[in-house]
Design an enzyme around this catalytic site. Structure first.
Site, mmCIF file in Angstrom:
data_model
loop_
_atom_site.group_PDB
_atom_site.id
_atom_site.type_symbol
_atom_site.label_atom_id
_atom_site.label_comp_id
_atom_site.label_asym_id
_atom_site.label_seq_id
_atom_site.Cartn_x
_atom_site.Cartn_y
_atom_site.Cartn_z
ATOM 1 N N ASP A 170 53.719 74.545 34.338
ATOM 2 C CA ASP A 170 55.091 74.202 34.722
ATOM 3 C C ASP A 170 55.536 74.840 36.035
ATOM 4 O O ASP A 170 54.980 75.844 36.489
ATOM 5 C CB ASP A 170 56.070 74.669 33.640
ATOM 6 C CG ASP A 170 56.027 73.796 32.397
ATOM 7 O OD1 ASP A 170 55.092 72.994 32.254
ATOM 8 O OD2 ASP A 170 56.939 73.935 31.563
ATOM 9 N N HIS A 211 65.426 71.603 38.297
ATOM 10 C CA HIS A 211 65.220 72.706 37.354
ATOM 11 C C HIS A 211 66.482 73.573 37.269
ATOM 12 O O HIS A 211 66.448 74.801 37.372
ATOM 13 C CB HIS A 211 64.019 73.561 37.763
ATOM 14 C CG HIS A 211 63.436 74.370 36.645
ATOM 15 N ND1 HIS A 211 63.909 75.614 36.283
ATOM 16 C CD2 HIS A 211 62.405 74.117 35.802
ATOM 17 C CE1 HIS A 211 63.198 76.086 35.281
ATOM 18 N NE2 HIS A 211 62.274 75.196 34.957
ATOM 19 N N HIS A 223 59.462 67.474 35.173
ATOM 20 C CA HIS A 223 60.106 68.731 34.765
ATOM 21 C C HIS A 223 61.489 68.842 35.397
ATOM 22 O O HIS A 223 61.962 69.939 35.661
ATOM 23 C CB HIS A 223 59.220 69.914 35.149
ATOM 24 C CG HIS A 223 59.559 71.196 34.430
ATOM 25 N ND1 HIS A 223 59.954 71.245 33.121
ATOM 26 C CD2 HIS A 223 59.541 72.490 34.863
ATOM 27 C CE1 HIS A 223 60.167 72.502 32.761
ATOM 28 N NE2 HIS A 223 59.936 73.278 33.805
ATOM 29 N N HIS A 248 52.410 78.727 33.851
ATOM 30 C CA HIS A 248 53.237 78.401 35.011
ATOM 31 C C HIS A 248 52.501 78.673 36.316
ATOM 32 O O HIS A 248 51.948 79.760 36.496
ATOM 33 C CB HIS A 248 54.528 79.238 35.002
ATOM 34 C CG HIS A 248 55.441 78.934 33.857
ATOM 35 N ND1 HIS A 248 55.231 79.424 32.595
ATOM 36 C CD2 HIS A 248 56.578 78.187 33.800
ATOM 37 C CE1 HIS A 248 56.206 78.993 31.797
ATOM 38 N NE2 HIS A 248 57.029 78.241 32.503
#
Length: 281
Positions: free
Chosen positions: A91, A146, A142, A237
């Site tokens: 991510d 964010h 995603h 990540h």
């Protein structure tokens, strides 16, 4: 797959009809009942208000539980048809320093991964996104920015944010995402209807290593490998990656440990779209 996913779930990619979960339906019934009770007898307002507050608390708790399916479909493991496979999901990228090193590590182990990319970061580093795809990995949604208040956003704001990322990532990667992961995994009841309209499926994880907070790669690896089994969806990540005492992103050593463990157990790494929607992979 959690219990709410045992029924047949439409493959991602096409818009589908939204059906409220029992929790959402129950909350709506509580609201309707409260209005009826107040109309019939205003003195019942404390009970009506209490019921409404309790329903909101339940919805909020469900949204704060990333692996919950109480607000809608949520992939937390791969389907049984995936067999002896695992999915590595990465991510918050792309990151110009970390992502290329993650790609090299995956290549060294002949592994495939799913990258949940942030639209704005993809727009800033399009060549890295193209490289992700060229090396056989998948790019998924995603969100565009964010935002930390994502789970507090209304339906129109959610749609704008997710659709913007769909457009950004689709243009750069050459294929529109099929899966969505909420920032920090947090969401609200408005998310699932938006995902249904866009043909996206929510995907969370089986376990995570907290590699954005922990500077100890061995500890991150232990968290990921505790109970390690076929059909796991693991979360790491490449963006916002924590660093160890030597300034190295902990995702590299932790991912290496996971890939070695997978090889030792005979697990194949696949992208989410390969495992869940093989006809679309």
């Amino acid at each position: 797959m959690n219990s709410a996913m045992r029924a047949v779930v439409p493959a991602p990619g096409d818009p589908r009809r939204w059906r409220p979960t029992p929790l959402i339906g129950g909350a709506a019934a509580v609201h309707a009942g409260a209005l009826v009770a107040l109309a019939a007898s205003p003195a019942t307002w404390p009970w009506a208000a209490g019921g409404v507050i309790a329903s909101h608390l339940a919805l909020t708790a469900a949204g704060l539980w990333p692996r919950s399916a109480l607000l809608g479909h949520n992939w937390t493991t791969l389907p049984e048809s995936a067999g002896a496979c695992i999915a590595i999901t990465i991510d918050d990228g792309p990151d110009p320093e970390v992502t290329p090193r993650v790609l090299d590590l995956l290549d060294a182990h002949r592994a495939r991964a799913t990258f949940f990319c942030i639209g704005e970061r993809a727009r800033a580093h399009p060549r890295i996104v193209e490289e992700i795809v060229a090396r056989g990995h998948a790019v998924e949604n995603h969100s565009q920015r964010h935002r930390h208040d994502f789970s507090l956003t209304g339906p129109r704001g959610l749609r704008r944010e997710i659709e913007a990322a769909q457009t950004t990532l689709g243009e750069i990667a050459g294929a529109r995402p099929l899966f969505f992961r909420a920032p920090a995994g947090l969401r609200n009841p408005f998310l699932e209807p938006v995902l249904c309209a866009l043909g996206l499926h929510l995907a969370s994880w089986t376990r995570r290593g907290f590699d954005t907070r922990t500077g100890d790669a061995a500890l991150v690896a232990r968290r990921l490998l505790n109970g390690f089994a076929a059909r796991d969806i693991l979360l790491l990540h490449d963006g916002h990656a924590a660093q160890d005492a030597h300034g190295e992103p902990v995702v590299l050593a932790a991912l290496g440990a996971v890939l070695r463990a997978a090889a030792e157990r005979g697990f194949e790494t696949v992208t989410l779209r390969e495992a869940i929607a093989p006809k679309l992979g």
